[in-house]
Scaffold this motif. Structure first.
Motif, mmCIF file in Angstrom:
data_model
loop_
_atom_site.group_PDB
_atom_site.id
_atom_site.type_symbol
_atom_site.label_atom_id
_atom_site.label_comp_id
_atom_site.label_asym_id
_atom_site.label_seq_id
_atom_site.Cartn_x
_atom_site.Cartn_y
_atom_site.Cartn_z
ATOM 1 N N ASN A 134 46.911 98.345 -4.913
ATOM 2 C CA ASN A 134 48.196 98.294 -4.222
ATOM 3 C C ASN A 134 48.167 97.321 -3.049
ATOM 4 O OD1 ASN A 134 50.350 100.483 -5.144
ATOM 5 N ND2 ASN A 134 48.319 101.319 -5.513
ATOM 6 N N GLY A 135 47.172 96.437 -3.032
ATOM 7 C CA GLY A 135 47.112 95.387 -2.016
ATOM 8 C C GLY A 135 46.482 95.798 -0.701
ATOM 9 N N ILE A 136 45.920 96.997 -0.634
ATOM 10 C CA ILE A 136 45.254 97.448 0.593
ATOM 11 C C ILE A 136 43.754 97.284 0.363
ATOM 12 C CG2 ILE A 136 44.901 99.379 2.179
ATOM 13 C CD1 ILE A 136 47.623 100.475 1.184
ATOM 14 N N LYS A 137 43.251 96.117 0.774
ATOM 15 C CA LYS A 137 41.870 95.759 0.442
ATOM 16 C C LYS A 137 40.941 95.710 1.642
ATOM 17 C CE LYS A 137 43.180 93.419 -3.693
ATOM 18 N NZ LYS A 137 43.893 92.400 -4.302
ATOM 19 N N THR A 138 41.513 95.507 2.822
ATOM 20 C CA THR A 138 40.675 95.371 4.021
ATOM 21 C C THR A 138 41.037 96.458 5.030
ATOM 22 O OG1 THR A 138 42.244 93.929 5.136
ATOM 23 C CG2 THR A 138 40.599 92.856 3.715
ATOM 24 N N TYR A 139 40.170 96.612 6.025
ATOM 25 C CA TYR A 139 40.472 97.554 7.112
ATOM 26 C C TYR A 139 41.754 97.118 7.822
ATOM 27 C CZ TYR A 139 35.701 99.302 6.475
ATOM 28 O OH TYR A 139 34.553 99.834 5.958
ATOM 29 N N GLU A 140 41.943 95.808 7.905
ATOM 30 C CA GLU A 140 43.158 95.255 8.508
ATOM 31 C C GLU A 140 44.389 95.742 7.729
ATOM 32 O OE1 GLU A 140 45.397 93.197 11.157
ATOM 33 O OE2 GLU A 140 43.246 92.782 11.191
ATOM 34 N N ASP A 141 44.321 95.656 6.389
ATOM 35 C CA ASP A 141 45.433 96.113 5.545
ATOM 36 C C ASP A 141 45.708 97.598 5.787
ATOM 37 O OD1 ASP A 141 45.489 93.588 4.325
ATOM 38 O OD2 ASP A 141 44.288 94.239 2.619
ATOM 39 N N LEU A 142 44.634 98.384 5.807
ATOM 40 C CA LEU A 142 44.780 99.833 5.952
ATOM 41 C C LEU A 142 45.309 100.192 7.332
ATOM 42 C CD1 LEU A 142 44.462 102.650 4.761
ATOM 43 C CD2 LEU A 142 42.050 102.604 5.413
ATOM 44 N N SER A 143 44.784 99.546 8.366
ATOM 45 C CA SER A 143 45.221 99.879 9.729
ATOM 46 C C SER A 143 46.679 99.487 9.956
ATOM 47 C CB SER A 143 44.318 99.223 10.775
ATOM 48 O OG SER A 143 44.468 97.830 10.780
ATOM 49 N N SER A 201 46.461 110.826 7.344
ATOM 50 C CA SER A 201 46.944 110.680 8.721
ATOM 51 C C SER A 201 45.917 110.068 9.681
ATOM 52 C CB SER A 201 47.457 112.016 9.263
ATOM 53 O OG SER A 201 46.442 112.992 9.241
ATOM 54 N N SER A 202 44.627 110.221 9.445
ATOM 55 C CA SER A 202 43.615 109.652 10.354
ATOM 56 C C SER A 202 43.086 108.303 9.880
ATOM 57 C CB SER A 202 42.437 110.620 10.515
ATOM 58 O OG SER A 202 41.658 110.647 9.334
ATOM 59 N N TRP A 203 43.461 107.868 8.697
ATOM 60 C CA TRP A 203 42.847 106.687 8.102
ATOM 61 C C TRP A 203 43.171 105.402 8.834
ATOM 62 C CZ3 TRP A 203 43.915 108.031 2.252
ATOM 63 C CH2 TRP A 203 43.225 109.203 1.927
ATOM 64 N N LYS A 204 44.393 105.269 9.345
ATOM 65 C CA LYS A 204 44.768 104.058 10.081
ATOM 66 C C LYS A 204 43.894 103.892 11.321
ATOM 67 C CE LYS A 204 48.985 103.378 11.136
ATOM 68 N NZ LYS A 204 49.887 102.258 11.059
ATOM 69 N N LYS A 205 43.715 104.999 12.064
ATOM 70 C CA LYS A 205 42.899 104.944 13.276
ATOM 71 C C LYS A 205 41.455 104.607 12.923
ATOM 72 C CE LYS A 205 41.674 107.417 17.472
ATOM 73 N NZ LYS A 205 41.794 108.636 18.252
ATOM 74 N N GLN A 206 40.930 105.240 11.877
ATOM 75 C CA GLN A 206 39.559 104.950 11.454
ATOM 76 C C GLN A 206 39.423 103.476 11.044
ATOM 77 O OE1 GLN A 206 37.354 107.843 8.996
ATOM 78 N NE2 GLN A 206 39.291 108.956 8.894
ATOM 79 N N ALA A 207 40.390 102.981 10.295
ATOM 80 C CA ALA A 207 40.346 101.590 9.830
ATOM 81 C C ALA A 207 40.422 100.618 11.005
ATOM 82 C CB ALA A 207 41.483 101.327 8.840
ATOM 83 N N THR A 208 41.213 100.962 12.018
ATOM 84 C CA THR A 208 41.319 100.116 13.208
ATOM 85 C C THR A 208 39.975 100.037 13.915
ATOM 86 O OG1 THR A 208 43.656 100.673 13.470
ATOM 87 C CG2 THR A 208 42.532 99.805 15.406
ATOM 88 N N LEU A 209 39.307 101.189 14.076
ATOM 89 C CA LEU A 209 37.974 101.195 14.694
ATOM 90 C C LEU A 209 36.990 100.386 13.845
ATOM 91 C CD1 LEU A 209 37.760 104.931 15.825
ATOM 92 C CD2 LEU A 209 38.068 102.935 17.306
ATOM 93 N N ALA A 210 37.050 100.567 12.525
ATOM 94 C CA ALA A 210 36.128 99.867 11.621
ATOM 95 C C ALA A 210 36.335 98.356 11.688
ATOM 96 C CB ALA A 210 36.302 100.377 10.192
ATOM 97 N N LYS A 211 37.588 97.909 11.664
ATOM 98 C CA LYS A 211 37.847 96.460 11.662
ATOM 99 C C LYS A 211 37.453 95.822 12.989
ATOM 100 C CE LYS A 211 42.542 96.065 13.308
ATOM 101 N NZ LYS A 211 43.762 95.378 13.351
ATOM 102 N N ASN A 212 37.464 96.618 14.062
ATOM 103 C CA ASN A 212 37.076 96.100 15.375
ATOM 104 C C ASN A 212 35.586 96.294 15.657
ATOM 105 O OD1 ASN A 212 39.663 95.175 16.076
ATOM 106 N ND2 ASN A 212 40.284 97.211 16.709
ATOM 107 N N GLY A 213 34.851 96.793 14.659
ATOM 108 C CA GLY A 213 33.408 96.952 14.800
ATOM 109 C C GLY A 213 32.990 98.070 15.743
ATOM 110 N N LYS A 214 33.889 99.009 15.998
ATOM 111 C CA LYS A 214 33.587 100.118 16.916
ATOM 112 C C LYS A 214 32.955 101.271 16.146
ATOM 113 C CE LYS A 214 37.205 98.673 20.013
ATOM 114 N NZ LYS A 214 37.038 98.638 21.400
ATOM 115 N N ARG A 215 31.757 101.028 15.654
ATOM 116 C CA ARG A 215 31.087 101.997 14.794
ATOM 117 C C ARG A 215 30.764 103.314 15.495
ATOM 118 N NH1 ARG A 215 30.980 97.887 11.937
ATOM 119 N NH2 ARG A 215 29.693 96.845 10.496
#
Length: 86
Positions: free
Chosen positions: A27-36, A58-72
């Motif tokens: 569905n075109g959601i391939k990266t953390y950027e897409d998901l966030s 409901s928590s996936w956008k926040k998790q993806a934002t942290l992941a894409k910003n390298g905030k492991r």
């Protein structure tokens, strides 16, 4: 040159397994950027359309934002709090 962005591993997001990652990719959601950048309502629709509506995005956008910003570390703390989405 290949301008295609390499997909991120969405299974690193608490609550997303291989099937959901595959459905999102199709569905075109391939990266953390897409998901966030996705709307939770849209994620719910995609899940429902694929008989996966029992999952809570409901928590996936926040998790993806942290992941894409390298905030492991912050991501790990959040995931520990989520504990399987509960």
């Amino acid at each position: 040159t290949d301008t295609k962005t390499e997909a991120d591993d969405h299974t690193k997001i608490e609550g997303i397994g291989p099937k959901i990652a595959e459905v999102f990719a199709s569905n075109g959601i391939k990266t953390y950027e897409d998901l966030s950048g996705s709307k939770v309502g849209d994620l719910r629709t995609i899940l429902a359309d694929n008989s996966l509506s029992q999952h809570d995005p409901s928590s996936w956008k926040k998790q993806a934002t942290l992941a894409k910003n390298g905030k492991r570390d912050e991501l790990k703390i959040l995931q520990d709090e989520l504990d399987g989405g509960k």
